[in-house]
Design a protein around this motif. Structure first.
Motif, PDB file in Angstrom:
ATOM      1  N   LEU A   1      -2.641   3.214   2.253  1.00  0.00           N
ATOM      2  CA  LEU A   1      -1.552   3.535   3.174  1.00  0.00           C
ATOM      3  C   LEU A   1      -0.529   2.403   3.281  1.00  0.00           C
ATOM      4  O   LEU A   1       0.416   2.509   4.064  1.00  0.00           O
ATOM      5  N   ARG A   2      -0.708   1.342   2.540  1.00  0.00           N
ATOM      6  CA  ARG A   2       0.219   0.219   2.567  1.00  0.00           C
ATOM      7  C   ARG A   2       1.222   0.371   1.431  1.00  0.00           C
ATOM      8  O   ARG A   2       0.827   0.497   0.248  1.00  0.00           O
ATOM      9  N   ARG A   3       2.495   0.347   1.789  1.00  0.00           N
ATOM     10  CA  ARG A   3       3.527   0.679   0.808  1.00  0.00           C
ATOM     11  C   ARG A   3       3.487  -0.230  -0.411  1.00  0.00           C
ATOM     12  O   ARG A   3       3.701   0.205  -1.544  1.00  0.00           O
ATOM     13  N   TYR A   4       3.203  -1.497  -0.207  1.00  0.00           N
ATOM     14  CA  TYR A   4       3.226  -2.435  -1.319  1.00  0.00           C
ATOM     15  C   TYR A   4       1.825  -2.984  -1.625  1.00  0.00           C
ATOM     16  O   TYR A   4       1.674  -4.049  -2.215  1.00  0.00           O
ATOM     17  N   GLY A   5       0.799  -2.271  -1.203  1.00  0.00           N
ATOM     18  CA  GLY A   5      -0.549  -2.691  -1.541  1.00  0.00           C
ATOM     19  C   GLY A   5      -1.088  -3.781  -0.651  1.00  0.00           C
ATOM     20  O   GLY A   5      -0.492  -4.161   0.343  1.00  0.00           O
TER      21      GLY A   5
END
Length: 355
Positions: free
Chosen positions: A351-355
């Protein structure tokens, strides 16, 4: 393998900041709906009103067909419903008539519910029960509204005696209908016998008669329920309906155009019902117009159309995805309130846009 985690206290609406995904089994669905016939019928009425007011999105259903299995299909019904329900989603329902030969129900289905704020799906529900329930509630609702300006039917006849017929009878009984006689007709003798066994178990006091012919069933009933798997019209004699019965044409393809042209015709949604070679669609193709339609169920509820007392009335409901969503959301809320949601741990993993 991901575990299903029962919860002790879950909100009726998922938290957008932390999306969850629940799987609700058929057993849980049935538990949430059993004995709630009046409540669900009221919910279906409210949903029809929301849809009629334009606070919904109900695009055409998509039919997945198979060249090597022409009698089978899987249908996608996407929809969005506003009002107090406020949910998006889709029903994915298959119809494989050959299942009946091996003892399986013809239809199977799942329902996906999506959060209208984030778009995240938050639940997958077994939906054959939901589909049968919304169909039966719609039928019971129509039977009530269409019989308000004519003598209330006391003799009901079921043409087709599968799961949908059983649910319709359950909803009629659960919303106050009391019949003197119940007629039964099915091309399969074992199906008719099974339905009669259900009727006995239901505690009905009505006289139950198995009719060998469709004509006898129709003539002896003032409320006729068509719940078959017919792919094209097979009832062609309009004179069978000369006694002006109320007809719940749930399976949509039983009646020839001649029957509809001799009747007052109502649908749940004009654009949806006049597609896919339904009986009303065949009438439109033959006549080149829609003048044979008297209105929708919502028109009747709003007083914009009145069923005539001196003609057969045929209600042909296509079955709207918004009804599945409303009933499905009801099941979700009831299951959540009881603390029985089965959440899939980490279903939404990255769910983290940039990992």
């Amino acid at each position: 393998m991901t575990d299903l985690l029962p919860t002790t206290a879950q909100p009726a609406h998922p938290d957008p900041a932390s999306p969850t995904f629940a799987v609700i089994s058929g057993e849980q669905v049935q538990k949430a709906l059993t004995g709630r016939e009046r409540e669900i019928t009221d919910l279906v009425e409210a949903t029809y009103r929301v849809h009629g007011a334009g606070d919904s999105v109900n695009p055409p259903s998509y039919f997945l067909r198979f060249p090597d299995r022409p009698s089978s299909r899987i249908i996608a019904l996407p929809a969005s419903v506003g009002g107090s329900v406020g949910v998006d989603g889709m029903k994915w329902i298959s119809s494989f008539p050959d299942n009946v030969r091996s003892g399986l129900p013809r239809a199977s289905a799942v329902l996906i519910l999506n959060d209208p704020t984030t778009g995240y799906p938050f639940a997958c529900l077994e939906s054959s029960i939901i589909s049968a329930t919304r169909t039966a509630a719609s039928a019971a609702l129509a039977a009530d509204w269409f019989s308000r300006n004519r003598p209330r039917p006391t003799r009901v006849g079921f043409f087709g005696t599968g799961l949908i017929a059983r649910y319709i009878h359950t909803f009629l009984a659960g919303t106050g209908w009391d019949f003197e006689a119940v007629g039964v007709h099915d091309l399969a003798a074992d199906s008719a016998a099974g339905f009669c066994a259900y009727l006995r178990q239901s505690g009905t006091d009505a006289e139950v008669t198995v009719h060998d012919s469709a004509a006898d069933l129709i003539r002896s009933s003032d409320l006729v329920v068509f719940a078959t798997v017919a792919g094209q019209p097979h009832v062609t004699d309009a004179s069978l309906f000369a006694h002006n019965p109320l007809v719940l044409h749930v399976s949509l393809r039983d009646l020839a155009p001649e029957v509809l042209l001799a009747s007052a015709n109502f649908v749940d949604d004009v654009e949806h019902c006049l597609k896919a070679d339904t009986s009303p669609h065949l009438v439109e193709q033959r006549t080149g117009n829609r003048d044979f339609l008297n209105g929708t169920l919502n028109d009747v509820m709003l007083g914009r159309a009145a069923p005539p007392p001196d003609r057969p009335i045929v209600f042909s409901p296509f079955g709207l995805g918004v009804l599945d969503l409303a009933v499905g959301k009801y099941v979700y809320d009831e299951t959540a309130a009881a603390g029985n949601l089965g959440l899939i741990d980490n279903f939404f993993h990255d769910l983290r846009r940039y990992g």
